[in-house]
Design an enzyme around this catalytic site. Structure first.
Site, PDB file in Angstrom:
ATOM      1  N   LYS A  14     -37.524 -28.193  -9.634  1.00 36.45           N
ATOM      2  CA  LYS A  14     -36.987 -27.140  -8.768  1.00 36.45           C
ATOM      3  C   LYS A  14     -37.019 -25.827  -9.521  1.00 36.45           C
ATOM      4  O   LYS A  14     -36.984 -25.817 -10.761  1.00 36.45           O
ATOM      5  CB  LYS A  14     -35.551 -27.458  -8.370  1.00 36.45           C
ATOM      6  CG  LYS A  14     -35.076 -26.721  -7.133  1.00 36.45           C
ATOM      7  CD  LYS A  14     -35.559 -27.402  -5.861  1.00 36.45           C
ATOM      8  CE  LYS A  14     -35.126 -26.653  -4.628  1.00 36.45           C
ATOM      9  NZ  LYS A  14     -35.398 -27.461  -3.424  1.00 36.45           N
ATOM     10  N   LYS A  55     -42.212 -32.016  -8.487  1.00 35.67           N
ATOM     11  CA  LYS A  55     -42.340 -31.413  -7.149  1.00 35.67           C
ATOM     12  C   LYS A  55     -41.008 -30.828  -6.748  1.00 35.67           C
ATOM     13  O   LYS A  55     -39.976 -31.486  -6.876  1.00 35.67           O
ATOM     14  CB  LYS A  55     -42.720 -32.515  -6.136  1.00 35.67           C
ATOM     15  CG  LYS A  55     -42.999 -31.979  -4.762  1.00 35.67           C
ATOM     16  CD  LYS A  55     -44.448 -31.524  -4.647  1.00 35.67           C
ATOM     17  CE  LYS A  55     -44.704 -30.666  -3.419  1.00 35.67           C
ATOM     18  NZ  LYS A  55     -44.404 -29.240  -3.594  1.00 35.67           N
ATOM     19  N   ASN A  94     -35.316 -22.305   8.365  1.00 38.89           N
ATOM     20  CA  ASN A  94     -36.432 -23.214   8.599  1.00 38.89           C
ATOM     21  C   ASN A  94     -35.936 -24.594   9.018  1.00 38.89           C
ATOM     22  O   ASN A  94     -36.314 -25.120  10.065  1.00 38.89           O
ATOM     23  CB  ASN A  94     -37.297 -23.315   7.332  1.00 38.89           C
ATOM     24  CG  ASN A  94     -38.371 -24.381   7.469  1.00 38.89           C
ATOM     25  OD1 ASN A  94     -38.090 -25.570   7.363  1.00 38.89           O
ATOM     26  ND2 ASN A  94     -39.595 -23.989   7.747  1.00 38.89           N
ATOM     27  N   THR A 108     -39.470 -30.630   7.853  1.00 37.18           N
ATOM     28  CA  THR A 108     -38.130 -31.035   7.411  1.00 37.18           C
ATOM     29  C   THR A 108     -37.224 -31.273   8.622  1.00 37.18           C
ATOM     30  O   THR A 108     -36.562 -32.312   8.730  1.00 37.18           O
ATOM     31  CB  THR A 108     -37.529 -29.995   6.448  1.00 37.18           C
ATOM     32  OG1 THR A 108     -38.495 -29.735   5.432  1.00 37.18           O
ATOM     33  CG2 THR A 108     -36.261 -30.506   5.807  1.00 37.18           C
ATOM     34  N   LYS A 118     -35.415 -37.986  -4.137  1.00 35.67           N
ATOM     35  CA  LYS A 118     -35.917 -37.790  -2.772  1.00 35.67           C
ATOM     36  C   LYS A 118     -37.362 -38.282  -2.686  1.00 35.67           C
ATOM     37  O   LYS A 118     -37.757 -38.949  -1.738  1.00 35.67           O
ATOM     38  CB  LYS A 118     -35.855 -36.305  -2.421  1.00 35.67           C
ATOM     39  CG  LYS A 118     -36.132 -36.024  -0.972  1.00 35.67           C
ATOM     40  CD  LYS A 118     -36.108 -34.540  -0.689  1.00 35.67           C
ATOM     41  CE  LYS A 118     -34.741 -33.960  -0.998  1.00 35.67           C
ATOM     42  NZ  LYS A 118     -34.659 -32.540  -0.664  1.00 35.67           N
ATOM     43  N   SER A 131     -45.355 -31.989   2.311  1.00 37.11           N
ATOM     44  CA  SER A 131     -45.894 -31.225   1.180  1.00 37.11           C
ATOM     45  C   SER A 131     -46.902 -32.109   0.422  1.00 37.11           C
ATOM     46  O   SER A 131     -47.953 -31.648  -0.011  1.00 37.11           O
ATOM     47  CB  SER A 131     -44.775 -30.834   0.216  1.00 37.11           C
ATOM     48  OG  SER A 131     -44.247 -29.576   0.559  1.00 37.11           O
TER      49      SER A 131
HETATM   50  P1  NAD Z   1     -33.627 -20.827   5.028  1.00 36.05           P
HETATM   51  O1  NAD Z   1     -33.391 -19.720   4.096  1.00 36.05           O
HETATM   52  O2  NAD Z   1     -34.836 -20.786   5.913  1.00 36.05           O
HETATM   53  O3  NAD Z   1     -32.360 -20.997   5.996  1.00 36.05           O
HETATM   54  C1  NAD Z   1     -31.043 -21.076   5.574  1.00 36.05           C
HETATM   55  C2  NAD Z   1     -30.208 -20.551   6.743  1.00 36.05           C
HETATM   56  O4  NAD Z   1     -28.834 -20.818   6.501  1.00 36.05           O
HETATM   57  C3  NAD Z   1     -30.368 -19.046   6.945  1.00 36.05           C
HETATM   58  O5  NAD Z   1     -30.665 -18.788   8.298  1.00 36.05           O
HETATM   59  C4  NAD Z   1     -28.997 -18.493   6.536  1.00 36.05           C
HETATM   60  O6  NAD Z   1     -28.620 -17.342   7.268  1.00 36.05           O
HETATM   61  C5  NAD Z   1     -28.094 -19.679   6.861  1.00 36.05           C
HETATM   62  N1  NAD Z   1     -26.845 -19.699   6.094  1.00 36.05           N
HETATM   63  C6  NAD Z   1     -26.639 -19.358   4.801  1.00 36.05           C
HETATM   64  N2  NAD Z   1     -25.346 -19.537   4.471  1.00 36.05           N
HETATM   65  C7  NAD Z   1     -24.737 -19.992   5.583  1.00 36.05           C
HETATM   66  C8  NAD Z   1     -23.390 -20.360   5.890  1.00 36.05           C
HETATM   67  N3  NAD Z   1     -22.439 -20.281   4.973  1.00 36.05           N
HETATM   68  N4  NAD Z   1     -23.116 -20.781   7.142  1.00 36.05           N
HETATM   69  C9  NAD Z   1     -24.085 -20.863   8.077  1.00 36.05           C
HETATM   70  N5  NAD Z   1     -25.369 -20.539   7.842  1.00 36.05           N
HETATM   71  C10 NAD Z   1     -25.681 -20.104   6.624  1.00 36.05           C
HETATM   72  O7  NAD Z   1     -33.594 -22.162   4.168  1.00 36.05           O
HETATM   73  P2  NAD Z   1     -34.123 -23.606   4.586  1.00 36.05           P
HETATM   74  O8  NAD Z   1     -35.490 -23.768   4.062  1.00 36.05           O
HETATM   75  O9  NAD Z   1     -33.852 -23.827   6.035  1.00 36.05           O
HETATM   76  O10 NAD Z   1     -33.174 -24.524   3.698  1.00 36.05           O
HETATM   77  C11 NAD Z   1     -31.884 -24.920   4.114  1.00 36.05           C
HETATM   78  C12 NAD Z   1     -31.424 -26.086   3.233  1.00 36.05           C
HETATM   79  O11 NAD Z   1     -32.340 -27.166   3.369  1.00 36.05           O
HETATM   80  C13 NAD Z   1     -31.350 -25.801   1.736  1.00 36.05           C
HETATM   81  O12 NAD Z   1     -30.319 -26.581   1.180  1.00 36.05           O
HETATM   82  C14 NAD Z   1     -32.685 -26.299   1.229  1.00 36.05           C
HETATM   83  O13 NAD Z   1     -32.657 -26.609  -0.153  1.00 36.05           O
HETATM   84  C15 NAD Z   1     -32.849 -27.520   2.083  1.00 36.05           C
HETATM   85  N6  NAD Z   1     -34.213 -28.031   2.237  1.00 36.05           N
HETATM   86  C16 NAD Z   1     -35.209 -27.232   2.713  1.00 36.05           C
HETATM   87  C17 NAD Z   1     -36.471 -27.772   2.922  1.00 36.05           C
HETATM   88  C18 NAD Z   1     -37.581 -26.978   3.538  1.00 36.05           C
HETATM   89  O14 NAD Z   1     -38.637 -27.566   3.808  1.00 36.05           O
HETATM   90  N7  NAD Z   1     -37.413 -25.700   3.814  1.00 36.05           N
HETATM   91  C19 NAD Z   1     -36.720 -29.112   2.589  1.00 36.05           C
HETATM   92  C20 NAD Z   1     -35.673 -29.891   2.113  1.00 36.05           C
HETATM   93  C21 NAD Z   1     -34.431 -29.332   1.951  1.00 36.05           C
END
Ligand code: NAD
Length: 418
Positions: free
Chosen positions: A104, A68, A219, A188, A92, A352
């Site tokens: 991944k 996953k 997100n 999340t 996780k 999920s």
């Molecule tokens: P996303 O693409 O929706 O959002 C990431 C955001 O971070 C964007 O708005 C981007 O502009 C911003 N960003 C990028 N670089 C940056 C920086 N240097 N400084 C400040 N902001 C910055 O992605 P997401 O889904 O929100 O994921 C964010 C993190 O959470 C990742 O590490 C991802 O692996 C992790 N994650 C996501 C989920 C999920 O359900 N979406 C679940 C677990 C973990």
């Protein structure tokens, strides 16, 4: 110190194996993925040319259940990053006890530079290259950075067409109108806030009126902001990034309103110049006088330099791998509690899993039920880790790996893998 995420992930697993006194073969099995695949994806561009993109999928471990893990579209995607992220996914899933292994995937691409048509062909190309290794009971992707529900919908459609099976559970994070689960988008960020609430209670921090700074408003970051505010917290700073200006920070001592931030971002594409906010530097952001700091963007945000200046008593890792091992060391030495990513952001994969269960049963749960089940899973996971932290007198990160590595090692042993 090495800040390669793969080295970080391996270090965390090694430490847990050593503390638990596991046979050396356990680490040998867990330090690298069971299977990695690299593919070339030819995409017909709108101008008639063909561009070839690199795609990856890593299945780290499938002892407990099918793999996953999300699919990331980002220019920085590479094999080591994908491998590290797949390792974190295994543990996780172990933290909340859902029956999955870790995986991944990703494509090295800046999705903002593609048209909708190009993005669709690229997404379908990823599935064409990998569909034999994906499936409801094999390896189940989901969205990650740079991907969304629409991309998931194209991918599932491609999979169903290629295999001839209506197997919508082969992937999660789908739009609610087509096999998605209510509560998944927010899951999340909601779980991050629940983790922070539980940690704050243990540390004697009153979240009502507590000052919070969040890096990232995607997100995870945006729903983290929403749910912190719901808990009575005051989000005073948001750090973001956009292609023209790079990173920037908006600050307002009085605290932001989630809906206003969201609307502004929808209309302007970013948060630059948000009314009533003051622009501060990234260095000032990390040194803000706040109670809780939430890195919710990408890996390696907090290295030793940032860790030295952080004033928050609690750092909640909402992104994957946002604190480097060097940063972690400094935070620990300074007595700052870190709730590790494999706990704090586990709400996403937990919901999920709920989506997958609903797909397999062909049944949909109400949003309140999803949230209630998620909250219960997060609180239980937090408590189990806190107990081990006390017992072993270690950090929450070490405790989380102890809990999770032990579970995976036990199943591998039962299955006769070593
Ligand atoms: P996303 O693409 O929706 O959002 C990431 C955001 O971070 C964007 O708005 C981007 O502009 C911003 N960003 C990028 N670089 C940056 C920086 N240097 N400084 C400040 N902001 C910055 O992605 P997401 O889904 O929100 O994921 C964010 C993190 O959470 C990742 O590490 C991802 O692996 C992790 N994650 C996501 C989920 C999920 O359900 N979406 C679940 C677990 C973990």
């Amino acid at each position: 110190m090495n800040t390669n995420p793969l080295a970080s992930a391996q270090l965390q697993v090694k430490h847990a194996c050593d503390v638990l006194g596991l046979e050396p073969v356990v680490y040998e099995l867990l330090k690298d993925p069971k299977r990695v695949i690299e593919i070339s994806i030819p995409v017909r561009m709108d101008d008639g040319s063909t561009k070839v993109f690199k795609g990856y999928r890593s299945l780290h471990n499938d002892a407990v259940g099918p793999g996953k893990g999300g699919i990331r579209f980002h220019p920085g995607v590479n094999m080591d990053e994908v491998k590290a992220l797949s390792i974190w996914m295994t543990f996780k899933c172990g933290v909340t006890g859902i029956p999955y292994g870790g995986a991944k995937g990703g494509i090295t691409v800046d999705p903002s530079k593609l048209s909708q048509g190009e993005l669709e062909r690229l997404s379908r190309g990823y599935i064409q290259g990998l569909h034999k290794y994906l499936g409801e009971k094999i390896d189940i992707p989901a969205p990650d950075v740079g991907t969304n529900g629409q991309i998931m919908a194209w991918m599932v459609d491609e999979y169903c067409k290629l295999t001839g099976h209506f197997a919508v559970g082969m992937l999660t994070g789908k739009p609610v109108a087509w096999g998605g689960s209510l509560g998944r988008s927010e899951a999340t960020g909601f779980g991050v806030a629940v983790t922070a609430r539980e940690a704050a209670a243990k540390l004697g921090i009153d979240l009502k009126g507590a000052k919070v700074a969040v890096q990232g408003f995607g997100n995870v970051g945006s729903y983290t902001v929403k749910n912190f505010i719901k808990l009575g917290g005051k989000v005073v700073a948001v750090a973001e990034w956009e292609p023209k200006n790079g990173t920037y920070v908006i600050y307002n001592e009085a605290g932001f309103c989630f809906e206003e931030l969201k609307d502004y971002r929808t209309h302007n594409g970013n948060l630059l110049g948000f009314p009533g906010s003051q622009a501060i530097s990234l260095d000032e952001f990390w040194a803000l006088d706040v109670d809780v700091m939430v890195p919710a963007a990408l890996e390696k945000a907090i290295d030793a330099k940032q860790a030295e200046v952080i004033k928050a008593k609690l750092v909640v890792e909402a992104a994957n791998g946002p604190v480097t091992p060097a940063g972690d060391k400094v935070l620990n030495q300074r007595g700052i509690t870190v709730t590790p990513d494999i706990l704090s952001n586990a709400g996403g994969v937990t919901v999920s899993y709920f989506e997958w269960v609903q797909n397999l049963y062909g049944y949909a749960w109400a949003e309140a039920e999803v949230k209630q089940r998620e909250e219960e899973a997060m609180v239980n996971a937090f408590e189990a880790i806190w107990k081990i932290k006390k017992q072993y007198k270690c950090t929450m990160r070490e405790a989380a790996y102890l809990v999770s590595v032990k579970k995976v090692a036990e199943v591998m042993k039962l299955r006769g893998w070593y």
